[in-house]
Scaffold this active site. Sequence first.
Site, PDB file in Angstrom:
ATOM      1  N   ARG A  57       0.815  -1.216   0.000  1.00 53.79           N
ATOM      2  CA  ARG A  57       0.000   0.000   0.000  1.00 53.79           C
ATOM      3  C   ARG A  57       0.852   1.271   0.000  1.00 53.79           C
ATOM      4  NH1 ARG A  57      -4.076   2.565   4.565  1.00 53.79           N
ATOM      5  NH2 ARG A  57      -5.588   3.508   3.143  1.00 53.79           N
TER       6      ARG A  57
ATOM      7  N   SER B 160      -7.522   7.267  -0.171  1.00 57.48           N
ATOM      8  CA  SER B 160      -7.353   5.826  -0.183  1.00 57.48           C
ATOM      9  C   SER B 160      -8.231   5.293   0.934  1.00 57.48           C
ATOM     10  CB  SER B 160      -5.875   5.459   0.050  1.00 57.48           C
ATOM     11  OG  SER B 160      -5.704   4.060   0.036  1.00 57.48           O
ATOM     12  N   SER B 161      -9.193   4.455   0.574  1.00 53.58           N
ATOM     13  CA  SER B 161     -10.211   4.028   1.530  1.00 53.58           C
ATOM     14  C   SER B 161      -9.616   3.193   2.662  1.00 53.58           C
ATOM     15  CB  SER B 161     -11.285   3.200   0.819  1.00 53.58           C
ATOM     16  OG  SER B 161     -11.904   3.950  -0.199  1.00 53.58           O
ATOM     17  N   GLN B 162     -10.373   3.072   3.744  1.00 51.48           N
ATOM     18  CA  GLN B 162      -9.970   2.231   4.865  1.00 51.48           C
ATOM     19  C   GLN B 162      -9.786   0.796   4.376  1.00 51.48           C
ATOM     20  OE1 GLN B 162     -12.869   2.132   7.997  1.00 51.48           O
ATOM     21  NE2 GLN B 162     -11.506   1.095   9.432  1.00 51.48           N
ATOM     22  N   PRO B 163      -8.611   0.199   4.606  1.00 51.98           N
ATOM     23  CA  PRO B 163      -8.350  -1.140   4.053  1.00 51.98           C
ATOM     24  C   PRO B 163      -9.364  -2.204   4.449  1.00 51.98           C
ATOM     25  CG  PRO B 163      -6.289  -0.115   4.701  1.00 51.98           C
ATOM     26  CD  PRO B 163      -7.378   0.793   5.172  1.00 51.98           C
TER      27      PRO B 163
END
Length: 334
Positions: free
Chosen positions: A52, A106-109
């Site tokens: 990431r 970047s969205s919450q994983p």
Amino acid sequence: MGGQDPDTRGDDRAALEDLAASARAALVRDIDRSGAWAADPVWREAFEAVPRHLFVPYYYVGVVGGYERRWGEHPDPAARERWVRGAYADTPLATRLRDGELLTSSSQPSLMAMMLTALEVADGDRVLEIGAGTGYNAALLAHRLGDDDLVTTVDLDPEITESARRHLAAAGYHPAVVTGDGARGVPGRAPFDRIIATCTLRVVPRAWLAQCRPGGRILMPLATGLVALTVRDAEHAEGRFLHTPAYFVPLRGAERRETEAQGLGGVPQRARGDDLFRFLLALTRGSLDPQEAYALWERENAPLRERYGITVSGERAWAWLDDPEGPYAWPLTG
């Protein structure tokens, strides 16, 4: 004089990569404990493999009075460590701002893992992603499917698609990255078996149905929730909301409306602050006034998101509670 010794630079970079690997493993353990991919544990391997931090070379953290920029090329080693650790925190990361407004993130994983699992991807599926973002989600899909050509990601902003393409290449992935209006899909790459949106919409774009194979699945944020639609043909689709709340940046190019303009007079304070009531308000906006929505919410004992669904049939599209043909149904208004 000047500059860091090349050997020292190499040692620092190696230490940073070791830290990234350790932080990534910790993130995977956190997502595992959350149960996000319990229905399809194959996603664990994708999150273990895709780095990431390569997709967020910089991001912004809220601080008093504004934002602090964290980046991987900061001259201070401690700052670079904070950047890496933050890149693997299970939180959304602001990646692009303009005049203080969040444009992309970047969205919450763990939310990404849950959405990818809910997409129900199978080997050989062709997938369209609406909203390229950093490219991280497209990389996870490409890794899972084992074939870059099965994945297409689209975004309206050429700066975003260019940076996503660059991040993907750095991580070793080369899916199709297209600059265009996501609401129109990518007809040149259709048909798709799965469509996933990472930006919120007010309506279901008809172009997506036309570009999705019969029996295909569309997963999209709508009204602070996530709806999973099964496509019957180019004119028909239906499905229910997942249980989880979801808050995404609106699709660029779509009309943006103020969501707080409704008068809440007569609605008790306990309902105004309730997430499920806010969801109902968003879902029925333009069809029910807040007082009518509150009466329904009370009568049905604060219904959970998964009791609601969406139906698209020809020119009509409506939201419903419990049953598409039942007494509680409202036209979707864009």
